[in-house]
Write an enzyme that holds these catalytic residues in place. Structure first.
Site, PDB file in Angstrom:
ATOM      1  N   HIS A 256      -4.388  51.881  95.315  1.00 48.06           N
ATOM      2  CA  HIS A 256      -4.011  53.252  95.672  1.00 48.06           C
ATOM      3  C   HIS A 256      -4.172  54.173  94.467  1.00 48.06           C
ATOM      4  O   HIS A 256      -4.802  55.238  94.562  1.00 48.06           O
ATOM      5  CB  HIS A 256      -2.564  53.274  96.177  1.00 48.06           C
ATOM      6  CG  HIS A 256      -2.020  54.649  96.431  1.00 48.06           C
ATOM      7  ND1 HIS A 256      -1.927  55.191  97.693  1.00 48.06           N
ATOM      8  CD2 HIS A 256      -1.539  55.594  95.583  1.00 48.06           C
ATOM      9  CE1 HIS A 256      -1.421  56.409  97.614  1.00 48.06           C
ATOM     10  NE2 HIS A 256      -1.167  56.674  96.340  1.00 48.06           N
ATOM     11  N   GLU A 257      -3.608  53.764  93.344  1.00 46.19           N
ATOM     12  CA  GLU A 257      -3.640  54.625  92.155  1.00 46.19           C
ATOM     13  C   GLU A 257      -5.058  54.760  91.594  1.00 46.19           C
ATOM     14  O   GLU A 257      -5.465  55.840  91.166  1.00 46.19           O
ATOM     15  CB  GLU A 257      -2.680  54.091  91.091  1.00 46.19           C
ATOM     16  CG  GLU A 257      -1.222  54.078  91.502  1.00 46.19           C
ATOM     17  CD  GLU A 257      -0.662  55.457  91.820  1.00 46.19           C
ATOM     18  OE1 GLU A 257      -1.252  56.468  91.375  1.00 46.19           O
ATOM     19  OE2 GLU A 257       0.360  55.530  92.519  1.00 46.19           O
ATOM     20  N   CYS A 267      -3.969  60.250 101.927  1.00 51.85           N
ATOM     21  CA  CYS A 267      -4.551  60.281 103.272  1.00 51.85           C
ATOM     22  C   CYS A 267      -3.521  60.713 104.305  1.00 51.85           C
ATOM     23  O   CYS A 267      -2.383  60.241 104.298  1.00 51.85           O
ATOM     24  CB  CYS A 267      -5.105  58.909 103.639  1.00 51.85           C
ATOM     25  SG  CYS A 267      -5.898  58.872 105.266  1.00 51.85           S
ATOM     26  N   CYS A 291      -8.722  53.686 105.560  1.00 54.99           N
ATOM     27  CA  CYS A 291      -9.167  54.167 106.859  1.00 54.99           C
ATOM     28  C   CYS A 291     -10.655  54.526 106.726  1.00 54.99           C
ATOM     29  O   CYS A 291     -11.186  54.569 105.606  1.00 54.99           O
ATOM     30  CB  CYS A 291      -8.354  55.390 107.279  1.00 54.99           C
ATOM     31  SG  CYS A 291      -8.751  56.898 106.355  1.00 54.99           S
TER      32      CYS A 291
END
Length: 362
Positions: A256-257, A267, A291
């Protein structure tokens, strides 16, 4: 509970764009890749590969931090977005402090994280820098007045990383099992990043299931106030046991980071690892992967083959440890720690479905 749902037409525009040029770029995907990406248009339907975002409370990220959803075109036109190039294409991971009770366990754990990032950011090189003790960073630290655990200052760690960032780095990320705080007025922070500098630091301390219990082994004596220059307080300081859940949460946080380093915003389209999170329950609800809209952003930045990336992730989750165990036993040196991937089972099945969708009719 609130469900965020966009029309298929809105999702198609977010993925493909109304720009003639970007639509032409999208047209270069293979029919198999398009089949996967366009699965997102059916999110929320029975058997759908991708899921809708569910907001469980007002404390969830989307309600607490309103942002404009970032479609692919907005990402593409972002002025400060950075893309890896021939001279800066390596992701560096810097461990700070201990990650286990013995050195071999620390080495094994961060190697699993490195290997996972190598698969996730398929096509880029991911390297580990030599581990450093907290004392080497010269950072400020404190004992949290509520939880009575040790915390280190994120701004000082970012300055340390800036000095250690190699010339060929696309980005450098610091990871630690010690809790973090960004300034005196804040209780804690999971992490902090400087996207323009291509660096960030984040902690896995609060991913220990016992962190918020009064019996948490990282709690110190209430009146302990160590001197700033006395880093001996970190010697033998508690680190969480390495479990499958901790490994899963760590992989989510790292990807994520690092995703932000590519200029990918939080998102708000579909359930995605790039969703923001204000608390552990919300973080646990996020899936392990992108996604379709965020996947296209990353694929555009790196240029990987989507199917090959999924195969690399599946290999990491399915990797046979038997041979490594035999070699470790034969060497009579460091103990071997089998990769705990039980918590990745649902993600493994999901990746298999992605590959099945891309490979059908072939």
């Amino acid at each position: 509970m609130k469900v965020i749902q966009y029309t298929p037409e809105k999702l198609q525009t977010a993925l493909v764009s109304n720009s003639e040029y970007l639509a032409k770029v999208y047209s270069k995907y293979t029919k198999e890749e398009k089949r996967l990406l366009e699965e997102g248009f059916h999110a929320g339907q029975p058997g759908s590969l991708f899921q809708l975002i569910t907001v469980h409370s007002d404390s969830d990220w989307i309600l607490a931090h309103p942002e404009e959803p970032e479609d692919f075109e907005a990402f593409y036109r972002k002025p400060y977005r950075k893309t890896p190039n021939e001279s800066q294409s390596t992701i560096y991971i810097q461990t700070i402090g201990s990650f286990g009770e013995v050195a071999a366990q620390t080495d094994q754990y961060v190697e699993w994280l490195r290997d996972y990032c190598q698969a996730f950011f398929y096509g880029l090189s991911v390297k580990l820098l030599p581990a450093v003790a907290v004392s080497e960073t010269k950072c400020s630290f404190r004992v949290n007045s509520n939880s009575y655990n040790l915390q280190i200052l994120t701004g000082d760690l970012l300055q340390f990383l800036k000095k250690r960032k190699p010339k060929d780095a696309f980005c450098i990320v610091g990871i630690t099992m010690i809790d973090l705080y960004p300034k005196d007025s804040w209780n804690f922070v999971f992490g902090e990043a400087s996207l323009t500098e291509g660096m960030g630091v984040f902690s896995f301390a609060r991913y220990d299931d016992n962190f918020y219990k009064r019996s948490y082994a990282g709690r110190l004596k209430k009146h302990l106030q160590p001197r700033q220059e006395d880093y001996s307080v970190f010697d033998g300081y508690y680190t969480p046991p390495i479990t499958s859940t901790l490994l899963l949460r760590s992989c989510k946080t790292m990807t994520h980071e690092i995703g932000h380093m590519f200029g990918i915003s939080h998102c708000q389209w579909l359930s995605c690892v790039m969703q923001g999170s204000n608390h552990l329950d919300e973080s646990d609800r996020r899936p392990l992967d992108f996604c379709p809209i965020c996947l296209r952003k990353l694929q555009f930045a790196i240029g990987f083959n989507i199917a090959e990336r999924y195969k690399a992730l599946l290999h990491w989750m399915d990797e046979d440890q038997t041979q490594t165990s035999v070699q470790a036993s034969a060497s009579h040196t460091d103990p071997h720690f089998t990769k705990p991937t039980e918590a990745f089972h649902a993600s493994k099945l999901w990746v298999c479905r992605c590959l099945e969708i891309m490979e059908k009719d072939q």
